[in-house]
Write a protein that holds these residues in place. Structure first.
Motif, PDB file in Angstrom:
ATOM      1  N   PHE A 101       0.841  -1.181   0.000  1.00 55.40           N
ATOM      2  CA  PHE A 101       0.000   0.000   0.000  1.00 55.40           C
ATOM      3  C   PHE A 101       0.887   1.246   0.000  1.00 55.40           C
ATOM      4  CE2 PHE A 101      -2.181  -3.353   2.378  1.00 55.40           C
ATOM      5  CZ  PHE A 101      -3.393  -3.426   1.716  1.00 55.40           C
ATOM      6  N   GLN A 102       0.359   2.328  -0.516  1.00 52.87           N
ATOM      7  CA  GLN A 102       1.089   3.585  -0.481  1.00 52.87           C
ATOM      8  C   GLN A 102       0.883   4.255   0.870  1.00 52.87           C
ATOM      9  OE1 GLN A 102       3.300   5.100  -2.747  1.00 52.87           O
ATOM     10  NE2 GLN A 102       3.609   6.250  -0.858  1.00 52.87           N
ATOM     11  N   GLY A 103       1.957   4.445   1.621  1.00 59.34           N
ATOM     12  CA  GLY A 103       1.856   5.107   2.905  1.00 59.34           C
ATOM     13  C   GLY A 103       1.717   6.612   2.772  1.00 59.34           C
ATOM     14  N   VAL A 104       1.182   7.217   3.811  1.00 59.64           N
ATOM     15  CA  VAL A 104       1.065   8.675   3.891  1.00 59.64           C
ATOM     16  C   VAL A 104       1.455   9.106   5.308  1.00 59.64           C
ATOM     17  CG1 VAL A 104      -0.763   8.824   2.153  1.00 59.64           C
ATOM     18  CG2 VAL A 104      -1.377   8.569   4.573  1.00 59.64           C
ATOM     19  N   ILE A 105       1.806  10.363   5.461  1.00 56.15           N
ATOM     20  CA  ILE A 105       2.056  10.920   6.793  1.00 56.15           C
ATOM     21  C   ILE A 105       0.724  11.370   7.369  1.00 56.15           C
ATOM     22  CG2 ILE A 105       3.252  12.705   8.109  1.00 56.15           C
ATOM     23  CD1 ILE A 105       5.336  12.803   5.839  1.00 56.15           C
ATOM     24  N   GLN A 106       0.334  10.793   8.491  1.00 53.74           N
ATOM     25  CA  GLN A 106      -0.929  11.165   9.126  1.00 53.74           C
ATOM     26  C   GLN A 106      -0.637  12.052  10.335  1.00 53.74           C
ATOM     27  OE1 GLN A 106      -4.210   9.370   8.223  1.00 53.74           O
ATOM     28  NE2 GLN A 106      -3.534   7.280   7.791  1.00 53.74           N
ATOM     29  N   LYS A 107      -1.557  12.923  10.607  1.00 50.91           N
ATOM     30  CA  LYS A 107      -1.330  14.006  11.569  1.00 50.91           C
ATOM     31  C   LYS A 107      -1.297  13.499  13.015  1.00 50.91           C
ATOM     32  CE  LYS A 107      -3.269  18.440  13.099  1.00 50.91           C
ATOM     33  NZ  LYS A 107      -4.388  19.406  12.940  1.00 50.91           N
ATOM     34  N   THR A 108      -0.310  13.970  13.763  1.00 48.58           N
ATOM     35  CA  THR A 108      -0.303  13.766  15.215  1.00 48.58           C
ATOM     36  C   THR A 108      -1.320  14.718  15.831  1.00 48.58           C
ATOM     37  OG1 THR A 108       2.039  13.165  15.198  1.00 48.58           O
ATOM     38  CG2 THR A 108       1.079  13.825  17.316  1.00 48.58           C
ATOM     39  N   PRO A 109      -2.303  14.240  16.575  1.00 47.30           N
ATOM     40  CA  PRO A 109      -3.376  15.108  17.050  1.00 47.30           C
ATOM     41  C   PRO A 109      -2.910  16.086  18.121  1.00 47.30           C
ATOM     42  CG  PRO A 109      -3.574  12.944  18.031  1.00 47.30           C
ATOM     43  CD  PRO A 109      -2.472  12.836  17.012  1.00 47.30           C
ATOM     44  N   GLU A 110      -3.587  17.205  18.170  1.00 50.34           N
ATOM     45  CA  GLU A 110      -3.387  18.158  19.255  1.00 50.34           C
ATOM     46  C   GLU A 110      -4.086  17.645  20.512  1.00 50.34           C
ATOM     47  OE1 GLU A 110      -1.529  20.883  19.152  1.00 50.34           O
ATOM     48  OE2 GLU A 110      -0.991  20.449  17.058  1.00 50.34           O
ATOM     49  N   PRO A 111      -3.598  17.993  21.696  1.00 47.51           N
ATOM     50  CA  PRO A 111      -4.272  17.553  22.924  1.00 47.51           C
ATOM     51  C   PRO A 111      -5.705  18.056  22.991  1.00 47.51           C
ATOM     52  CG  PRO A 111      -2.095  18.443  23.407  1.00 47.51           C
ATOM     53  CD  PRO A 111      -2.380  18.772  21.974  1.00 47.51           C
ATOM     54  N   GLY A 112      -6.614  17.194  23.419  1.00 44.81           N
ATOM     55  CA  GLY A 112      -8.005  17.554  23.592  1.00 44.81           C
ATOM     56  C   GLY A 112      -8.388  17.576  25.060  1.00 44.81           C
ATOM     57  N   GLU A 113      -9.684  17.364  25.329  1.00 39.98           N
ATOM     58  CA  GLU A 113     -10.188  17.351  26.703  1.00 39.98           C
ATOM     59  C   GLU A 113      -9.411  16.353  27.544  1.00 39.98           C
ATOM     60  OE1 GLU A 113     -14.293  16.139  29.109  1.00 39.98           O
ATOM     61  OE2 GLU A 113     -14.013  15.624  26.997  1.00 39.98           O
ATOM     62  N   LYS A 114      -9.036  16.758  28.737  1.00 40.27           N
ATOM     63  CA  LYS A 114      -8.257  15.931  29.662  1.00 40.27           C
ATOM     64  C   LYS A 114      -6.972  15.426  29.005  1.00 40.27           C
ATOM     65  CE  LYS A 114     -12.053  14.138  32.566  1.00 40.27           C
ATOM     66  NZ  LYS A 114     -11.546  14.478  33.893  1.00 40.27           N
ATOM     67  N   ASN A 115      -6.396  16.248  28.131  1.00 42.70           N
ATOM     68  CA  ASN A 115      -5.114  15.933  27.479  1.00 42.70           C
ATOM     69  C   ASN A 115      -5.195  14.712  26.566  1.00 42.70           C
ATOM     70  OD1 ASN A 115      -2.864  17.504  27.384  1.00 42.70           O
ATOM     71  ND2 ASN A 115      -1.826  16.570  29.119  1.00 42.70           N
ATOM     72  N   ILE A 116      -6.381  14.371  26.098  1.00 43.27           N
ATOM     73  CA  ILE A 116      -6.526  13.192  25.251  1.00 43.27           C
ATOM     74  C   ILE A 116      -5.873  13.429  23.893  1.00 43.27           C
ATOM     75  CG2 ILE A 116      -8.754  13.877  24.242  1.00 43.27           C
ATOM     76  CD1 ILE A 116      -9.578  10.906  24.461  1.00 43.27           C
ATOM     77  N   HIS A 117      -5.278  12.369  23.345  1.00 43.28           N
ATOM     78  CA  HIS A 117      -4.730  12.396  21.995  1.00 43.28           C
ATOM     79  C   HIS A 117      -5.503  11.360  21.175  1.00 43.28           C
ATOM     80  CE1 HIS A 117      -1.614  14.851  23.680  1.00 43.28           C
ATOM     81  NE2 HIS A 117      -1.013  14.952  22.508  1.00 43.28           N
ATOM     82  N   GLU A 118      -6.468  11.841  20.425  1.00 41.78           N
ATOM     83  CA  GLU A 118      -7.311  10.975  19.604  1.00 41.78           C
ATOM     84  C   GLU A 118      -6.996  11.221  18.138  1.00 41.78           C
ATOM     85  OE1 GLU A 118     -11.789  11.182  18.151  1.00 41.78           O
ATOM     86  OE2 GLU A 118     -11.686  10.758  20.310  1.00 41.78           O
ATOM     87  N   CYS A 119      -6.436  10.203  17.495  1.00 38.96           N
ATOM     88  CA  CYS A 119      -6.123  10.316  16.073  1.00 38.96           C
ATOM     89  C   CYS A 119      -7.405  10.199  15.247  1.00 38.96           C
ATOM     90  CB  CYS A 119      -5.160   9.218  15.646  1.00 38.96           C
ATOM     91  SG  CYS A 119      -3.537   9.292  16.432  1.00 38.96           S
TER      92      CYS A 119
END
Length: 509
Positions: free
Chosen positions: A121-139
């Motif tokens: 498969f062709q890979g891509v760079i996917q975004k590292t999420p910004e911190p959300g509520e309670k410092n959550i990192h949800e991609c």
């Protein structure tokens, strides 16, 4: 009246109505490996295993917590045959990659079987999420591929090995895992609950974002974590298992795989589920024995009530784990509304028990307090709850020690750790079968206890009281022995294996 007293009163009431006596009404005999068992696992493990399923080349970034060269996660913790699971992948720099899906098991000692190879498969760079509520990192990554779970894929823990494609012989390739559970609904002898809530609670991806890393404190209710992100390096505490060749697999390879390997080697009729699959008791009520394995610290309150109902309906509960049922961890939906994809530390289990009160005072206030876990597990989370020591036998005449030649005072070296249980509550018929001291190095001694008590329908609850129990069962490929507090288990031990056989055979009789 406190929760602790209510829990005790309710249990004694159930036990009395069921006619529970002072000890289990079992003979000292055990059963053989069981002609009545389903052959699903034996047939599956008769298929050819793979010589090449482990990670060979990994490259952590400067934080040591992630593999940006290739990393991914799955859209679901567990999935049934006939359903589809999405795999999200990021490659930085952009590269082509392949995915190989393996089912872990015994397979004549090889440890896994190749189910399917997909790509490139062709890979891509996917975004590292910004911190959300309670410092959550949800991609919110785009799926790289969707995998349909085929009808003949047997329930188990599956690893997807992600590998970048070499452009020529001089080009380095990099690898990491994704992990998911294939579940089913069939009646089975043994239900193996994976401790994936705890894998995620300790997951620091992309750097320092577990439930233990909030600036306000390491054990408060402030941090929230998401299953929508890769699993980073092994654990919050790399000193316990510092194995970069487990990237992406959570804590499964280190703390749970030795149990799965052991069960499947011996043909036990086992099926697997995630923590989130136990928010209702339905799955467990179709089985004879429920297994909590390894490091099973974080439970939604619905899990607690489900397993409590399973015990009361006659299911045998086997806690081959430590530090279990410690924190109430409510599931919540992700930003897209998908259920059970985030969790946080909602408060301690323990009711009015002194250490639960102490946790509240030190780390609260919390929005929720769970019941006293001792009345479910037979023992509690104490303080300190971590350390290392030997598993010392105190009741060698008990049936769990049949065929072991164990004597009182014998110890199994280093089997207690990284965390444990102790201080059994007053439950009718409860027996302490092993007990001793664990130390944080040479400091802060604490008494741990392994126990067994009778359930209300001729069933029983056993608690080994150590995360490291499974280390005494097997040492499969891809597994690294853990250690902590200057103490470590020694690996497979015939006594641990026989005790486990005795417990399993009695529970599925």
């Amino acid at each position: 009246m406190g929760i602790e007293k209510n829990e005790r009163r309710e249990f004694i009431k159930k036990a009395t109505l069921a006619g529970v006596g002072a000890s289990l009404p079992f003979s000292s005999t055990t059963i053989s490996s069981g002609e009545k068992r389903s052959k699903v696992i034996s047939i599956e493990n008769g298929k050819p295993g793979s010589d090449d399923w482990q990670l060979t080349r990994v490259r952590p970034d400067q934080s040591g917590q992630r593999m940006p060269w290739i990393e991914g996660y799955c859209s679901r913790q567990s999935v049934r045959a006939g359903e589809t699971i999405d795999i999200m992948v990021s490659t930085d720099p952009v590269r082509e990659f392949t995915v190989e899906i393996f089912r872990t098991g015994y397979y004549d000692g090889k440890g896994a079987r190749l189910m399917k190879k997909l790509g490139p498969f062709q890979g891509v760079i996917q975004k590292t999420p910004e911190p959300g509520e309670k410092n959550i990192h949800e991609c919110q990554w785009d799926p790289a591929l969707s995998v349909e779970i085929e009808e003949d894929w047997v329930s188990g823990v599956y690893l997807g090995r992600l590998s970048t494609v070499q452009t020529d012989a001089s080009d380095a390739y990099w690898q990491s895992y994704v992990v998911f559970i294939v579940k089913d609904d069939r009646p089975a002898d043994v239900l193996f609950q994976c401790s994936d809530n705890t894998w995620q609670a300790y997951n620091r991806w992309p750097d320092k974002y577990s439930v233990y890393t909030d600036p306000k404190g390491i054990q408060g209710p402030w941090a929230k974590v998401s299953f929508d992100r890769p699993y980073g390096r092994q654990s919050q505490y790399n000193a316990i298992v510092n194995d970069p060749l487990s990237f992406g697999s959570g804590e499964y390879l280190s703390f749970e795989f030795p149990m799965a390997y052991f069960l499947e080697k011996h043909g036990y009729d086992v099926t697997y589920c995630s923590n989130s699959d136990l928010v209702t008791p339905d799955r467990g009520l179709k089985c004879k024995a429920f297994l909590s394995v390894g490091h099973d610290e974080y439970w939604d309150i619905r899990q607690y009530r489900s397993v409590e109902k399973m015990r009361d309906q006659g299911i045998n509960l086997l806690f081959f784990s430590g530090n279990s049922v410690c924190w109430v961890s409510p599931f919540t939906p992700n930003s897209s509304g998908k259920e059970n994809r985030t969790l946080f530390r909602g408060g301690p289990y323990g009711g009015d028990y002194k250490y639960a009160v102490l946790r509240e005072e030190r780390h609260g206030p919390f929005p929720e307090r769970g019941p006293d876990e001792g009345y479910l597990m037979g023992v509690r989370n104490i303080s300190p709850v971590n350390g290392g020591g030997d598993w010392v036998i105190t009741n060698p005449d008990h049936w769990i020690f049949d065929k072991t030649k164990i004597r009182k005072g014998d110890g199994i070296p280093g089997l207690v750790g990284w965390e444990y249980h102790g201080d059994p509550p007053d439950i009718p018929g409860l027996e302490v079968v092993a007990s001793g001291t664990a130390w944080q190095g040479g400091d802060n001694p604490q008494t741990w206890s392994a126990v067994l008590y009778p359930g209300p329908k001729n069933n029983f609850v056993f608690n080994a009281s150590t995360i490291f129990w499974c280390q005494g069962l097997s040492r499969p490929p891809g597994h690294t022995l853990p250690w902590s507090h200057f103490s470590r288990p020694h690996g497979p031990d015939e006594r641990v294996q026989q005790i486990t056989h005795n417990l399993l055979n009695r529970s599925i009789k």
